[in-house]
Design an enzyme around this catalytic site. Structure first.
Site, PDB file in Angstrom:
ATOM      1  N   ASP A 192       0.759  -1.259   0.000  1.00  0.00           N
ATOM      2  CA  ASP A 192       0.000   0.000   0.000  1.00  0.00           C
ATOM      3  C   ASP A 192       0.790   1.311   0.000  1.00  0.00           C
ATOM      4  O   ASP A 192       1.764   1.436   0.735  1.00  0.00           O
ATOM      5  CB  ASP A 192      -0.873   0.098   1.259  1.00  0.00           C
ATOM      6  CG  ASP A 192      -1.597  -1.167   1.596  1.00  0.00           C
ATOM      7  OD1 ASP A 192      -1.566  -2.113   0.801  1.00  0.00           O
ATOM      8  OD2 ASP A 192      -2.201  -1.208   2.683  1.00  0.00           O
ATOM      9  N   ASP A 222      -5.273   1.246   9.374  1.00  0.00           N
ATOM     10  CA  ASP A 222      -5.159   2.090   8.184  1.00  0.00           C
ATOM     11  C   ASP A 222      -5.814   3.469   8.348  1.00  0.00           C
ATOM     12  O   ASP A 222      -6.711   3.850   7.585  1.00  0.00           O
ATOM     13  CB  ASP A 222      -5.753   1.374   6.947  1.00  0.00           C
ATOM     14  CG  ASP A 222      -5.230  -0.049   6.782  1.00  0.00           C
ATOM     15  OD1 ASP A 222      -4.120  -0.325   7.273  1.00  0.00           O
ATOM     16  OD2 ASP A 222      -5.934  -0.881   6.165  1.00  0.00           O
ATOM     17  N   SER A 244      -0.333   0.283   7.421  1.00  0.00           N
ATOM     18  CA  SER A 244      -0.654   1.476   6.640  1.00  0.00           C
ATOM     19  C   SER A 244      -1.143   2.662   7.468  1.00  0.00           C
ATOM     20  O   SER A 244      -1.716   2.492   8.545  1.00  0.00           O
ATOM     21  CB  SER A 244      -1.705   1.139   5.588  1.00  0.00           C
ATOM     22  OG  SER A 244      -1.083   0.425   4.552  1.00  0.00           O
TER      23      SER A 244
HETATM   24  C1  FRU Z   1      -3.896  -3.643   2.693  1.00  0.00           C
HETATM   25  C2  FRU Z   1      -3.252  -4.051   4.009  1.00  0.00           C
HETATM   26  C3  FRU Z   1      -3.598  -3.057   5.087  1.00  0.00           C
HETATM   27  C4  FRU Z   1      -2.465  -3.215   6.054  1.00  0.00           C
HETATM   28  C5  FRU Z   1      -1.301  -3.500   5.149  1.00  0.00           C
HETATM   29  C6  FRU Z   1      -0.302  -4.456   5.707  1.00  0.00           C
HETATM   30  O1  FRU Z   1      -3.256  -4.103   1.569  1.00  0.00           O
HETATM   31  O2  FRU Z   1      -3.660  -5.350   4.353  1.00  0.00           O
HETATM   32  O3  FRU Z   1      -4.864  -3.229   5.659  1.00  0.00           O
HETATM   33  O4  FRU Z   1      -2.279  -2.055   6.822  1.00  0.00           O
HETATM   34  O5  FRU Z   1      -1.831  -4.039   3.960  1.00  0.00           O
HETATM   35  O6  FRU Z   1       0.854  -4.530   4.935  1.00  0.00           O
END
Ligand code: FRU
Length: 494
Positions: free
Chosen positions: A39, A168, A99
């Site tokens: 991400d 996130d 994230s």
């Molecule tokens: C989305 C995710 C987020 C998390 C991150 C972990 O792709 O699963 O929810 O913060 O990737 O790498």
């Protein structure tokens, strides 16, 4: 203070990025300095430059213990790597810095709000991830984790909210000067939801309300929310896990959803009016937006699909890339995406054909390449006898090609990469319903070595896919079953 873990990552990336030649990675799409990227994080404009952080595991081309990688750019196309910004070096984020997002504080510091993950062993011996929100502040190069971390924990959540899926945060400053954040979560029914939080100073946060419940509509856990006003509407972007397909709109697996509606700032209530996929192709997830200094809402996503990771059997020292930055707008209640206008500064060697009428196959002199921006306008020659199928093949040689095909009688556009050189049984094609007037349609294809992004009808829809085809395969050809008339404009992107 640079901790041992962060210093190790910084030394590693500086040493091993040298093994990756420029031409072995995308040119103007950001890829990890070395190792793994997922991400986009902390997408912001700070001190005269765009900053883009990313989920990062430098030591392998597979997902691992999450760090934050860091790059800066003035035009979102030419990127300069900065040293890794965050490492999982505290008890509350020892199992990953997940994230998050960024804002600028009144004192000029750059604040990162991210999810810290720490595994906990429960009484029954099982292990679970606990997710809490944490802060780091810095100067655009070095970041210090806040002594008061974590700033949001399970204690701040209403009853029933998961502490395992709580991640996130996307932060912004409201018109009232206060800070707000949307965070993905799961209520007791196991579905997903977006929670809204508020802070007066950016450090001390409190829960406000459930901004938008999933109620089992789109997948399960909602990851990576973003929430902003655009063209007098309010837009919520979420990336749900484990989607069930809905017609041609949503596909199985992890998907992207855009909900457009209105927002009452006083009561903080979001009224939904319309929903749609953000990207109709194969590889696009977890997008995040930034407001540019000139007022454009620009979105960048991870150009990948969790279920189709590492499809290449050729081991490279990097994996994962960002999408092309896209300017967003809302027209007639729908989300439109346009490649950022800065891309035009990369245009060279224009090749233009107008009114080319053909059937069967066609190749045009000067139309080839793996770093190109090409627009096709199609129309039938005879309105009462519209062509059956049009196809565009690219990244093509005697062995390989990727195809975009359009069947006007079914209004279906398909992207198909099964002959792209993939040796894996992963998703290779996606179909989408598109709008056209009796076979009149406009397609803009952007290639950057390892990706294809197709913008339909000036941004009405986008289909994105990664391709790991040998770079020697740079041919382009056209096919039509029935007479079609076509205009082509093509630029190399240099
Ligand atoms: C989305 C995710 C987020 C998390 C991150 C972990 O792709 O699963 O929810 O913060 O990737 O790498």
């Amino acid at each position: 203070m640079t901790t041992r873990l962060l210093q190790e990552a910084r030394t590693y990336e500086e040493t091993f990025e040298k093994n990756i030649k420029r031409e072995e990675r995308p040119d103007f799409h950001l890829s990890p300095r070395v190792g793994w990227m997922n991400d986009p994080n902390g997408f912001s404009f700070y001190e005269g430059e765009y900053h883009l952080f990313y989920q990062y595991y430098p030591y392998d081309s597979h997902w691992g213990l999450m760090h934050w990688g860091h790059a800066v750019s003035r035009d979102l196309l030419h990127w300069k790597y900065l040293p890794a910004a965050l490492a999982p070096d505290e008890a509350y984020d020892k199992d990953g810095c997940f994230s998050g997002s960024a804002i600028t504080l009144p004192d000029g510091r750059h604040l990162l709000l991210y999810t810290g993950v720490a595994k906990e062993t429960l009484e029954d011996g099982s292990v679970c991830d606990v997710q809490r929100q944490c802060i780091a502040t810095g100067d655009g190069l070095n970041y210090e984790k806040y002594a008061g971390n974590p700033v949001l924990t399970e204690k701040d959540l209403p009853a029933g909210c998961s502490r395992i899926d709580f991640r996130d945060p996307k932060v912004w400053q409201g018109n009232d000067g206060r800070y707000y954040a949307v965070i993905g979560n799961r209520p007791a029914d196991g579905s997903g939801q977006v929670l809204l939080f508020q802070s007066l100073d950016g450090f001390d946060w409190k829960f406000l309300k459930v901004l938008c419940p999933n109620q089992g509509r789109y997948g399960k856990m909602w990851e990576c929310p973003d929430f902003f006003e655009l063209d007098k509407k309010q837009v919520l972007l979420v990336s749900p896990q484990d989607m069930l397909p809905q017609g041609f709109e949503y596909h199985n697996g992890n998907g992207t959803v855009c909900i457009i509606g209105s927002y009452d700032d006083a009561s903080k209530s979001f009224q939904e009016e319309h929903n749609q996929a953000i990207d109709y192709g194969i590889d696009f997830y977890a997008p995040q937006t930034v407001l540019s200094p000139d007022g454009r809402r620009i979105m960048i996503g991870w150009l990948q699909n969790w279920d189709a990771c590492n499809p290449s059997t050729v081991q490279a020292s990097w994996f994962g890339q960002m999408s092309l930055p896209r300017e967003l707008s809302v027209k007639n209640g729908r989300l439109y995406q346009h490649p950022i206008r800065e891309l035009e500064n990369l245009h060279q060697n224009e090749v233009r054909y107008t009114d080319v009428t053909f059937t069967d196959t066609l190749q045009l002199s000067g139309i080839r390449g793996r770093k190109i921006d090409m627009t096709l306008s199609l129309r039938p020659v005879d309105d009462s006898n519209v062509y059956q199928k049009f196809a565009l093949r690219f990244a093509q040689d005697g062995n390989y090609h990727t195809a975009v095909s359009f069947r006007p009688h079914e209004s279906i556009l398909k992207i198909d990469r099964k002959f792209s050189g993939s040796r894996r049984a992963v998703i290779h094609q996606r179909r989408s319903l598109v709008r056209h007037q009796n076979g009149r349609i406009k397609l803009r294809l952007i290639l950057d070595r390892f990706s294809a992004e197709l913008f339909v009808n000036d941004g009405e829809q986008v289909l994105s896919a990664t391709i790991y085809t040998d770079q020697m395969a740079e041919g382009i050809s056209f096919f039509s079953n029935g007479l079609v008339n076509m205009d082509v404009v093509k630029y190399d992107l240099v």
